[in-house]
Every structure is written in structure tokens, then in C-alpha cells.
Scaffold this motif. Structure first.
Motif: not given
Length: 117
Positions: A1-5, A16-19, A26-28, A32-36
């Protein structure tokens, strides 16, 4: 998720950060770290956090899920929410060292953490 964002335009990235659906997707297969990367508002959304834990649980079945990587990013308000804290303790009792003092003296929370670990 981080590289995508990081590769998105700021306006799209903020949307997207609000969706909620995007955050959960993204968590799939993630630990769990992408929750940041979720917006501050979403990190305080109790329903979303509990759904995220379910997804992380599924990832744990494949040894990639780590709820402890999500806990630091939930809102301070949710870190004071007994139901949310118990949900985390059921998944990783070692997180007990990060909960507020009041919860370190809560019988059910401590017992849940000890049973898990």
C-alpha cells in the motif's frame, strides 16, 4: 500500500486514505502495518479497526498477519476503548504493555492477554 500511495497524486491519495473499502483491501495479504496510511479519521473508526483485525487474523493463518503492527496507528481514543483493546489482546497478549494504565489493572483484559500468550 505504501508504494502505491506514494505514486499517486495527492488528491487521489487523500481520497483513498479515507476510503474504508480501499484500506481493508490493502490489508489483504498484508501484515497490518499498512494501516498507518489510513487517514486519521479512519484510524479512529472503531468498526473499521475491528474489521481490520479480522483481516489481519486471516493473514495470520498464512503467518503474515501481525496485529501489533496495526495497534500503534489506531487513534488514542480507540486505545482507551475496552472492546477494541480486548480484541487486540485476543490476538496478541504481548500488546498489554502498550495499553493505558487503567487497562493493565483490568482483570478481563489481563486474563485475555495471558490466555492468548
Amino acid at each position: 500500500m505504501s508504494s502505491l500511495i506514494q505514486n499517486l497524486e495527492p488528491e487521489t491519495s487523500d481520497k483513498l486514505k479515507n476510503d474504508s473499502e480501499f484500506i481493508l483491501a490493502a490489508l489483504l495479504g498484508n501484515d497490518g502495518v499498512s494501516f498507518q496510511y489510513a487517514s486519521r479519521e479512519r484510524r479512529g473508526d472503531k468498526s473499521l479497526v475491528l474489521k481490520a483485525l479480522d483481516i489481519i487474523d486471516s493473514a495470520m493463518q498464512t503467518t503474515t498477519g501481525h496485529p501489533e503492527k496495526c495497534f500503534p496507528y489506531i487513534s488514542d481514543e480507540l486505545k482507551k476503548d475496552r472492546e477494541v483493546v480486548i480484541a487486540f489482546m485476543k490476538r496478541n497478549g504481548l500488546l498489554l504493555k502498550f495499553v493505558i494504565k487503567e487497562f493493565k489493572n483490568d482483570y478481563e483484559i489481563v486474563l485475555t492477554a495471558v490466555k492468548q500468550n
